[in-house]
Structure formats: structure tokens, C-alpha cells
Design an enzyme around this catalytic site. Structure first.
Site, PDB file in Angstrom:
ATOM      1  N   ARG A  23       0.820  -1.219   0.000  1.00  0.00           N
ATOM      2  CA  ARG A  23       0.000   0.000   0.000  1.00  0.00           C
ATOM      3  C   ARG A  23       0.849   1.263   0.000  1.00  0.00           C
ATOM      4  O   ARG A  23       0.314   2.368   0.030  1.00  0.00           O
ATOM      5  CB  ARG A  23      -0.974  -0.055   1.175  1.00  0.00           C
ATOM      6  CG  ARG A  23      -2.017  -1.128   0.918  1.00  0.00           C
ATOM      7  CD  ARG A  23      -3.006  -1.389   2.004  1.00  0.00           C
ATOM      8  NE  ARG A  23      -3.954  -2.382   1.495  1.00  0.00           N
ATOM      9  CZ  ARG A  23      -3.774  -3.701   1.556  1.00  0.00           C
ATOM     10  NH1 ARG A  23      -2.681  -4.183   2.115  1.00  0.00           N
ATOM     11  NH2 ARG A  23      -4.666  -4.538   1.058  1.00  0.00           N
ATOM     12  N   THR A  69      11.988  -3.031   1.197  1.00  0.00           N
ATOM     13  CA  THR A  69      11.377  -3.990   2.104  1.00  0.00           C
ATOM     14  C   THR A  69      12.032  -5.356   1.917  1.00  0.00           C
ATOM     15  O   THR A  69      13.031  -5.494   1.200  1.00  0.00           O
ATOM     16  CB  THR A  69       9.848  -4.044   1.901  1.00  0.00           C
ATOM     17  OG1 THR A  69       9.257  -4.808   2.959  1.00  0.00           O
ATOM     18  CG2 THR A  69       9.471  -4.653   0.558  1.00  0.00           C
ATOM     19  N   LYS A  73      16.404  -5.235   3.197  1.00  0.00           N
ATOM     20  CA  LYS A  73      16.721  -4.238   4.232  1.00  0.00           C
ATOM     21  C   LYS A  73      18.168  -4.320   4.720  1.00  0.00           C
ATOM     22  O   LYS A  73      18.806  -3.297   4.975  1.00  0.00           O
ATOM     23  CB  LYS A  73      15.758  -4.370   5.412  1.00  0.00           C
ATOM     24  CG  LYS A  73      14.347  -3.890   5.099  1.00  0.00           C
ATOM     25  CD  LYS A  73      13.473  -3.902   6.350  1.00  0.00           C
ATOM     26  CE  LYS A  73      12.114  -3.286   6.070  1.00  0.00           C
ATOM     27  NZ  LYS A  73      11.293  -3.176   7.296  1.00  0.00           N
ATOM     28  N   ALA A 138      11.077  -6.984  13.028  1.00  0.00           N
ATOM     29  CA  ALA A 138      10.267  -5.802  13.330  1.00  0.00           C
ATOM     30  C   ALA A 138      10.381  -5.384  14.786  1.00  0.00           C
ATOM     31  O   ALA A 138      10.250  -4.202  15.113  1.00  0.00           O
ATOM     32  CB  ALA A 138       8.809  -6.070  12.977  1.00  0.00           C
ATOM     33  N   THR A 160      11.329 -18.956  20.901  1.00  0.00           N
ATOM     34  CA  THR A 160      12.729 -19.381  20.898  1.00  0.00           C
ATOM     35  C   THR A 160      13.504 -18.374  21.732  1.00  0.00           C
ATOM     36  O   THR A 160      13.765 -17.255  21.289  1.00  0.00           O
ATOM     37  CB  THR A 160      13.285 -19.429  19.460  1.00  0.00           C
ATOM     38  OG1 THR A 160      12.449 -20.273  18.657  1.00  0.00           O
ATOM     39  CG2 THR A 160      14.711 -19.959  19.441  1.00  0.00           C
TER      40      THR A 160
END
Length: 289
Positions: A23, A69, A73, A138, A160
Site C-alpha cells: 500500500r 522492504t 533491508k 520488526a 525461541t
């Protein structure tokens, strides 16, 4: 000559591989029209093995910069000749721009996360303790934002444990690693609870109950999810039922786009209700609500 005249004809890009339904072009296209700027923002699919040459040829291809993205990155981080403080702290770049012929890289995810909360839950950064669910890529931006805004104690929970420990070691003091089995106990004194996991999002157990009881959270706690498809995740639904203030992840997407647009086109755009409704309409059309 005004900034809009200087921005005339400027091009910015969005790249990843593969390019899924993003988007970002809708967001930047909305702002270009709103600001009356004769510029463009276009999607360019680049294979991982071609990214270095793509980054090196931005000026030759007429680009002022762009967004990066997955999976580029880290490659963008390596390609940049200069990095902003957020990119250095997070270890990844999502925004590139040219400055005096040099390729510069930044990370706007932490800014977007904090700005979303500033807009929807003012005072969120008064929380002494935050609980971050998940230790993926993130979550690094989230933790950086929390530390930058003065949160004293950040607990990172992950299935983990070693992933959470790696993240805590990266940021050092004030960040603590925990296994998922400790999450429930940590909820009770968390002023901010952040979900960065895929639990409850489309294709990842959507419609299922979120596996943590949030009713024991402080009544003034804020709960936010960085996922925005679906807009109301299982985590947010559960937090709302527990009486907590909730903030969805769409605002983070919108706010993180602001600094890049200003870099490329010379005008600082605003995140407005009209922009949000524009993106929500596209999500509804795609069945992504």
C-alpha cells in the site's frame, strides 16, 4: 523557486522481492496529489542478487530515493555510505536517498511506531515497563523506539528464547529476554504491551483466541499490534475485551512513510483521517479487513 517546483519530475521507488500487494504506492500517490507535486513513486521488483547494482545506479535511473522492504533491508544497510542513528541501532534500512551524490540510508519504522502511539494514545511513553511479544526483525524497531522514548524496562518474550536473548544483547541495558512461558506473568505490570508476532493475522490462526490472558494487565495499559491485516487482530480484540486502550498497526505504516516522502519531494506530509480512509477502502476492496 519553491520546493514544489524543485520536486517536479522527481521519482521515488518501492522495492522488494517478490513485490506483494503493497500500500506504499497508494500512500505516496495520495500525498503527491494532495501536495500538487508532479512526481512519481513506483514499484520496482529487484532480485536479491541484483540489489547492489540497483542501489548503485539510482541517480543514473533518475531516482531521488525510495523504500526498501524484505528481503533487501540488510543489503540496503550494507550499500548505504551514510546511515542515520535509527538504522545503525536497528541494523536495517527501509529508506534510501541521495545526498550530494552519496547514498544515504535510514530506518523509519521506529519513528512510525512511536508516532502512531503519539497520535492514538498520547502519554503512552509514561509507562515504566513495556512487554514486547516476539523477537523478529520488526521487534528491533519497536525496542529502539521504546528505549529512545525513555521506557525504563523492556521485556522481550519469544518462543525461541535465544532470539530474545540475541535482541536483548544487541540493545544492552534496559532490555530483558524471556521465554514465552513467562509472558503471562509479565503482563501484570506492563504499561504497554506490543504484539509483533504473526499470531492471529491472516493465514496465521486468524479467528483463534490469542494465547495470553490480558485481563490482569494494569487498567491504564495500552495494547498495540504492528500487524494491520487484519486491522483488528486476535490480540487487539482480546485487549479490548480486557478493557485496555488499543491501537491498530495501520497508523505505523502511514507514519513511517512521512520522513521518506519529505526526503524525496521536499514537503512534509500529514497523516490524516482522509489518508487512513483511502487505505482502508483499498483494504476493504482486497478483503483485507
Amino acid at each position: 523557486m519553491d520546493d514544489k517546483s524543485m520536486a517536479r519530475g522527481r521519482k521515488a521507488f518501492f522495492t522488494g522481492f517478490p513485490i506483494r500487494h503493497s500500500r506504499s504506492p497508494l500512500i505516496h500517490g495520495f500525498w503527491l496529489k494532495e501536495q500538487g507535486i508532479d512526481g512519481s513513486y513506483e514499484a520496482v521488483e529487484v532480485k536479491p542478487e541484483d540489489f547492489s547494482s540497483f542501489a548503485a545506479s539510482l541517480a543514473a535511473n533518475g531516482f531521488a530515493g525510495g523504500n526498501v522492504t524484505i528481503p533487501h533491508k540488510e543489503a540496503a544497510y550494507a550499500a548505504a555510505e551514510s546511515l542515520d542513528e535509527a538504522a545503525r541501532a536497528i541494523g536495517a534500512v527501509n529508506t534510501l536517498w541521495l545526498e550530494n551524490g552519496r547514498l544515504c540510508g535510514g530506518n523509519t519504522d521506529a519513528y512510525g511506531f512511536a508516532a502512531n502511539l503519539d497520535a492514538s494514545a498520547p502519554g503512552w511513553d509514561k509507562a515504566d515497563r513495556a512487554l514486547v511479544l516476539g523477537a523478529g526483525g520488526a521487534s528491533r524497531a519497536v525496542v529502539h523506539a521504546l528505549l529512545s522514548r525513555g521506557v525504563c524496562h523492556v521485556s522481550v518474550v519469544n518462543r525461541t528464547l535465544s532470539r530474545a536473548e540475541e535482541l536483548a544483547a544487541h540493545f544492552g541495558a534496559r532490555v530483558y529476554a524471556h521465554g514465552w512461558d513467562e509472558a503471562q506473568a509479565l503482563v501484570s505490570n506492563a504499561g504497554l504491551i506490543v504484539n509483533t508476532t504473526a499470531l492471529g493475522m491472516s493465514g496465521h490462526g486468524e479467528g483463534q483466541d490469542f494465547p495470553i490472558d490480558l485481563t490482569c494487565a494494569p487498567k491504564e495499559a495500552v495494547a498495540t499490534d504492528i500487524v494491520y491485516v487484519p486491522l483488528r487482530t486476535a490480540f487487539l480484540n482480546k485487549a479490548e475485551k480486557a478493557g485496555l486502550k488499543t491501537v491498530d498497526g495501520l497508523g505505523m505504516l502511514l507514519h513511517q512513510a512521512v520522513p521518506g516522502f519529505e526526503r524525496w519531494f521536499g514537503q512534509r506530509p500529514q497523516v490524516t483521517q482522509a489518508l487512513r480512509e483511502h487505505i482502508l477502502a483499498d483494504m476493504a476492496k482486497a478483503g483485507a479487513l
